[in-house]
Design an enzyme around this catalytic site. Structure first.
Site, PDB file in Angstrom:
ATOM      1  N   HIS A  17      -2.633  17.563   3.519  1.00 49.87           N
ATOM      2  CA  HIS A  17      -3.239  17.891   4.818  1.00 49.87           C
ATOM      3  C   HIS A  17      -3.791  19.327   4.786  1.00 49.87           C
ATOM      4  CE1 HIS A  17      -0.147  14.872   6.577  1.00 49.87           C
ATOM      5  NE2 HIS A  17      -1.335  14.322   6.761  1.00 49.87           N
ATOM      6  N   LYS A  41       4.978   4.618  15.258  1.00 52.42           N
ATOM      7  CA  LYS A  41       5.381   4.815  13.855  1.00 52.42           C
ATOM      8  C   LYS A  41       6.811   5.366  13.754  1.00 52.42           C
ATOM      9  CE  LYS A  41       1.139   5.622  11.177  1.00 52.42           C
ATOM     10  NZ  LYS A  41       0.455   6.645  10.342  1.00 52.42           N
ATOM     11  N   ARG A  90      -7.724   9.411   0.371  1.00 46.57           N
ATOM     12  CA  ARG A  90      -6.996   9.692  -0.864  1.00 46.57           C
ATOM     13  C   ARG A  90      -7.371   8.709  -1.963  1.00 46.57           C
ATOM     14  NH1 ARG A  90      -1.622   9.730   2.512  1.00 46.57           N
ATOM     15  NH2 ARG A  90      -3.011   8.337   3.629  1.00 46.57           N
ATOM     16  N   SER A 128       2.908  11.615   3.964  1.00 47.46           N
ATOM     17  CA  SER A 128       4.093  12.030   4.711  1.00 47.46           C
ATOM     18  C   SER A 128       5.222  11.028   4.466  1.00 47.46           C
ATOM     19  CB  SER A 128       3.782  12.097   6.206  1.00 47.46           C
ATOM     20  OG  SER A 128       2.726  12.998   6.444  1.00 47.46           O
TER      21      SER A 128
HETATM   22  P1  ADP Z   1      -2.259   9.025  10.612  1.00 44.82           P
HETATM   23  O1  ADP Z   1      -0.960   8.452  11.072  1.00 44.82           O
HETATM   24  O2  ADP Z   1      -3.261   9.223  11.700  1.00 44.82           O
HETATM   25  O3  ADP Z   1      -2.850   8.372   9.393  1.00 44.82           O
HETATM   26  P2  ADP Z   1      -1.465  11.185   8.897  1.00 44.82           P
HETATM   27  O4  ADP Z   1      -0.779  12.438   9.283  1.00 44.82           O
HETATM   28  O5  ADP Z   1      -0.703  10.269   8.001  1.00 44.82           O
HETATM   29  O6  ADP Z   1      -1.866  10.504  10.248  1.00 44.82           O
HETATM   30  O7  ADP Z   1      -2.854  11.507   8.242  1.00 44.82           O
HETATM   31  C1  ADP Z   1      -3.873  12.169   8.930  1.00 44.82           C
HETATM   32  C2  ADP Z   1      -5.120  12.144   8.089  1.00 44.82           C
HETATM   33  O8  ADP Z   1      -4.891  12.899   6.912  1.00 44.82           O
HETATM   34  C3  ADP Z   1      -5.531  10.745   7.619  1.00 44.82           C
HETATM   35  O9  ADP Z   1      -6.940  10.679   7.593  1.00 44.82           O
HETATM   36  C4  ADP Z   1      -4.990  10.667   6.218  1.00 44.82           C
HETATM   37  O10 ADP Z   1      -5.760   9.799   5.411  1.00 44.82           O
HETATM   38  C5  ADP Z   1      -5.163  12.106   5.793  1.00 44.82           C
HETATM   39  N1  ADP Z   1      -4.222  12.458   4.724  1.00 44.82           N
HETATM   40  C6  ADP Z   1      -2.905  12.248   4.672  1.00 44.82           C
HETATM   41  N2  ADP Z   1      -2.369  12.695   3.511  1.00 44.82           N
HETATM   42  C7  ADP Z   1      -3.413  13.206   2.809  1.00 44.82           C
HETATM   43  C8  ADP Z   1      -3.542  13.789   1.510  1.00 44.82           C
HETATM   44  N3  ADP Z   1      -2.524  13.912   0.676  1.00 44.82           N
HETATM   45  N4  ADP Z   1      -4.762  14.203   1.153  1.00 44.82           N
HETATM   46  C9  ADP Z   1      -5.825  14.033   1.974  1.00 44.82           C
HETATM   47  N5  ADP Z   1      -5.784  13.479   3.173  1.00 44.82           N
HETATM   48  C10 ADP Z   1      -4.589  13.062   3.601  1.00 44.82           C
END
Ligand code: ADP
Length: 182
Positions: A17, A41, A90, A128
């Site tokens: 992130h 979630k 990703r 996450s």
């Molecule tokens: P959500 O529940 O909305 O998917 P996340 O916190 O899991 O929320 O992810 C938010 C955004 O960040 C999403 O677009 C996800 O694809 C992106 N994301 C999560 N992890 C990574 C990572 N390691 N690298 C790049 N983008 C990421």
């Protein structure tokens, strides 16, 4: 001033992130990290905890703001005067869901564009969910999350480590860090 809204659960924020936030910072005047409650979630961290962890982790980054929002993302973006929504890709596996989400948001408000960015290659396996799983089992996650998040995960998961390796081993940590540097 051009602002991009980066929405997500951030439960918790990872270096993936953070990588995206920094990349977006090169393209926009302001990056707003917008944390959604996402109760469906069943998050590990409360909304306020997630917000505090993001705030601590981006404290050194200029022109990054942290906020929370409820309801429709497009309404929030409109309210904030955002120019675009940022999402991360990703792997191909992210594509289908993100594609649906972006097109639905466009249907709801066609003035709002979604842009996608890819993290540094070595963060493409980070999520996450995986971080929480590794932390729960006592693995060392210091290379994958900012320090405040590492601490918070340790605190939160401390009682649930019966079969795990409390604190992880330095051998595993070295291996993992070597991979994440690549
Ligand atoms: P959500 O529940 O909305 O998917 P996340 O916190 O899991 O929320 O992810 C938010 C955004 O960040 C999403 O677009 C996800 O694809 C992106 N994301 C999560 N992890 C990574 C990572 N390691 N690298 C790049 N983008 C990421």
């Amino acid at each position: 001033m051009r602002a991009v809204i980066y929405p997500g659960s951030f439960d918790p924020l990872t270096n993936g992130h953070l990588d995206l936030i920094q990349r977006a910072g090169k393209l926009f005047d302001l990056v707003v990290v917008a944390i959604a409650p996402n109760e469906s979630k069943t998050p590990l961290f409360s909304l306020e905890e997630r917000r505090s962890l993001v705030e601590q982790s981006v404290a050194q980054l200029p022109r990054v703001e942290v906020d929370t929002f409820e309801g429709l993302l497009v309404d929030y973006v409109q309210r904030r005067g955002g120019h675009a929504v940022l999402r991360g890709l990703r792997a191909v596996s992210d594509f289908e869901f993100e594609f649906q989400l972006a097109l639905m948001n466009r249907k709801l408000n066609e003035r709002i564009e979604t842009i996608f960015m890819m993290p540094k290659e070595s963060y493409t396996f980070l999520s996450s969910r995986v971080i929480k799983e590794v932390a729960r089992l006592g693995g060392e996650i210091g290379c994958f999350v900012p320090e405040p998040v590492r601490q918070a995960l340790k605190e939160k998961l401390r009682p649930a480590q019966p079969g795990g390796r409390p604190g992880g081993t330095s051998y595993a940590a070295d291996l993992e860090c070597a991979t994440s540097r690549g």
